[in-house]
Design a protein around this motif. Structure first.
Motif, short mmCIF file in Angstrom:
data_model
loop_
_atom_site.label_atom_id
_atom_site.label_comp_id
_atom_site.label_asym_id
_atom_site.label_seq_id
_atom_site.Cartn_x
_atom_site.Cartn_y
_atom_site.Cartn_z
N PHE A 161 -25.38 13.97 14.47
CA PHE A 161 -23.99 14.37 14.71
C PHE A 161 -23.44 15.07 13.46
O PHE A 161 -23.43 14.48 12.38
CB PHE A 161 -23.11 13.16 15.01
CG PHE A 161 -23.53 12.39 16.23
CD1 PHE A 161 -23.47 12.97 17.48
CD2 PHE A 161 -24.00 11.09 16.12
CE1 PHE A 161 -23.85 12.27 18.61
CE2 PHE A 161 -24.39 10.37 17.23
CZ PHE A 161 -24.32 10.97 18.49
N PRO A 162 -22.94 16.31 13.59
CA PRO A 162 -22.30 16.95 12.44
C PRO A 162 -21.08 16.14 11.99
O PRO A 162 -20.27 15.73 12.81
CB PRO A 162 -21.89 18.32 12.98
CG PRO A 162 -22.76 18.55 14.17
CD PRO A 162 -23.00 17.20 14.76
N ASP A 167 -17.06 23.37 13.88
CA ASP A 167 -17.84 24.37 13.15
C ASP A 167 -17.75 25.70 13.89
O ASP A 167 -18.73 26.20 14.44
CB ASP A 167 -19.30 23.91 13.04
CG ASP A 167 -20.17 24.88 12.25
OD1 ASP A 167 -19.62 25.60 11.39
OD2 ASP A 167 -21.38 24.96 12.52
N PHE A 168 -16.53 26.25 13.93
CA PHE A 168 -16.29 27.45 14.72
C PHE A 168 -17.05 28.66 14.17
O PHE A 168 -17.37 29.59 14.91
CB PHE A 168 -14.78 27.76 14.75
CG PHE A 168 -13.97 26.71 15.45
CD1 PHE A 168 -14.22 26.38 16.77
CD2 PHE A 168 -12.96 26.04 14.78
CE1 PHE A 168 -13.47 25.41 17.43
CE2 PHE A 168 -12.20 25.06 15.43
CZ PHE A 168 -12.46 24.76 16.76
N GLY A 203 -22.44 9.70 21.48
CA GLY A 203 -21.37 10.09 20.58
C GLY A 203 -20.35 10.96 21.27
O GLY A 203 -19.61 10.51 22.14
N ALA A 204 -20.32 12.23 20.91
CA ALA A 204 -19.38 13.16 21.51
C ALA A 204 -19.97 14.56 21.46
O ALA A 204 -20.78 14.88 20.59
CB ALA A 204 -18.05 13.12 20.79
N ARG A 205 -19.54 15.36 22.38
CA ARG A 205 -19.94 16.76 22.39
C ARG A 205 -18.74 17.62 22.72
O ARG A 205 -18.04 18.09 21.85
CB ARG A 205 -21.10 16.98 23.37
CG ARG A 205 -21.70 18.38 23.25
CD ARG A 205 -22.84 18.60 24.20
NE ARG A 205 -23.31 19.95 24.10
CZ ARG A 205 -23.97 20.57 25.07
NH1 ARG A 205 -24.24 19.93 26.20
NH2 ARG A 205 -24.36 21.81 24.92
N LYS A 206 -18.43 17.81 24.01
CA LYS A 206 -17.29 18.62 24.40
C LYS A 206 -16.12 17.71 24.77
O LYS A 206 -15.86 17.45 25.94
CB LYS A 206 -17.67 19.53 25.57
CG LYS A 206 -18.74 20.56 25.20
CD LYS A 206 -19.08 21.47 26.38
CE LYS A 206 -20.14 22.48 25.98
NZ LYS A 206 -20.54 23.37 27.11
N ILE A 211 -13.62 22.53 22.02
CA ILE A 211 -14.40 21.89 20.95
C ILE A 211 -15.78 21.50 21.48
O ILE A 211 -15.89 20.81 22.49
CB ILE A 211 -13.69 20.62 20.42
CG1 ILE A 211 -12.40 20.99 19.70
CG2 ILE A 211 -14.61 19.86 19.47
CD1 ILE A 211 -11.64 19.77 19.17
N ASP A 212 -16.82 21.99 20.83
CA ASP A 212 -18.19 21.52 21.07
C ASP A 212 -18.70 21.03 19.72
O ASP A 212 -18.91 21.82 18.80
CB ASP A 212 -19.06 22.65 21.61
CG ASP A 212 -20.46 22.18 22.02
OD1 ASP A 212 -20.87 21.10 21.55
OD2 ASP A 212 -21.13 22.88 22.79
#
Length: 295
Positions: A161-162, A167-168, A203-206, A211-212
């Motif tokens: 996970f970043p 991180d656009f 975790g999370a993504r979108k 946000i991705d």
């Protein structure tokens, strides 16, 4: 307590519990047992004051006490300023809470923490007439039902996970995913420390449409990781793994944040909605002080 099962794979309604009074040891032990069996509990309650709600939750575990002033004016509960206000309400030109009225995708809270909260709770103070339902999905039931092809693709994999969620500019596209200053690395398949069940940790993504978080999978490039995560999320989103909660004022919804993902439906922004939220950063009652284990 009176109980009623809410869905096939998770979810239990509890009525008849006095949320304004201290719970007995027997009641707490029963709640823990039901929590482990059903993963998500809906406790029918009157609307509580912030003090009453925090007092009730502290019987189950320690809520995150981080100051919420970066998101909204904090409520001081005898020095505790960690009460999250999940709301679209504005007052005097400032948001009363956070997260607005938009749809929110499947995610787990604080997924980049070394030890993510073992549980999350929400309390319905002002609820909408339509929309705004909260979905809870069992990542254990989803794992148990993985098709063999998908199970083979995730076997032995880790998810990275970043730590920088937005991180656009794509600065992390070529970064070393083993760099602990940039990524949190955890097993994609974990084992519950209390029940022993295997579950997916996504975790999370979108979380929001724009946000991705772009997590990466060990051994795969960015596009391959995205393709595999698309397949996993499509599987997890199947309705048989989920419970969709229609809020009533006073409801306390508490779920296993490590073994479940959650989402939120959008709702009419002209309707007022206010929930109190408390991630539990520790809970000897619900997780016996243990961390999740690698599968």
């Amino acid at each position: 307590m009176q109980t009623r099962k809410l869905a096939d794979n998770l979810g239990l309604e509890i009525a008849g519990l006095d949320t304004t009074a201290p719970l007995s040891r027997a009641q707490l032990d029963e709640l823990a047992s039901l929590f482990h069996e059903h993963l998500a509990l809906v406790i029918r309650s009157p609307v509580l004051t912030p003090h009453q709600y925090v007092a009730f939750i502290r019987q189950l575990g320690e809520p995150d006490g981080s100051d919420t002033s970066r998101y909204h004016e904090p409520i001081d509960v005898d020095g505790f300023k960690g009460l999250r206000l999940v709301s679209n309400i504005e007052k005097d030109g400032r948001n009363v809470g956070q997260f607005g009225a938009d749809e929110m995708g499947w995610h787990q809270d604080r997924w980049t923490d070394a030890a993510p909260p073992p549980a999350t709770a929400l309390h319905g103070v002002e609820v909408t007439k339509a929309g705004g339902r909260t979905g809870i999905a069992s990542l254990a039931a989803a794992y148990d039902a993985l098709p063999p092809e998908l199970l083979a693709r995730i076997a032995g994999r880790h998810i990275h996970f970043p730590l920088q969620v937005n991180d656009f500019e794509g600065a992390l596209d070529e970064a070393d995913i083993e760099d602990e200053s940039l990524f949190r690395k955890v097993p994609l398949v974990q084992r519950h420390a209390v029940t022993g069940r295997k579950f997916l940790f996504l975790g999370a993504r979108k979380i929001l449409e724009y946000i991705d978080t772009a997590p990466r999978i060990t051994g795969l490039d960015k596009q391959e990781s995205a393709d595999l995560l698309d397949a996993i999320y499509e599987h997890v989103a199947r309705p048989e793994f989920a419970y969709l909660h229609q809020w009533q004022a006073g409801d306390i919804l508490i779920w296993d944040n490590r073994t479940c993902a959650h989402r939120r439906e959008s709702f009419d922004p002209d309707e007022r909605r206010l929930l109190y939220g408390t991630p539990l950063v520790s809970s000897d009652l619900l997780w016996n002080g243990k961390a999740a284990l690698a599968a």
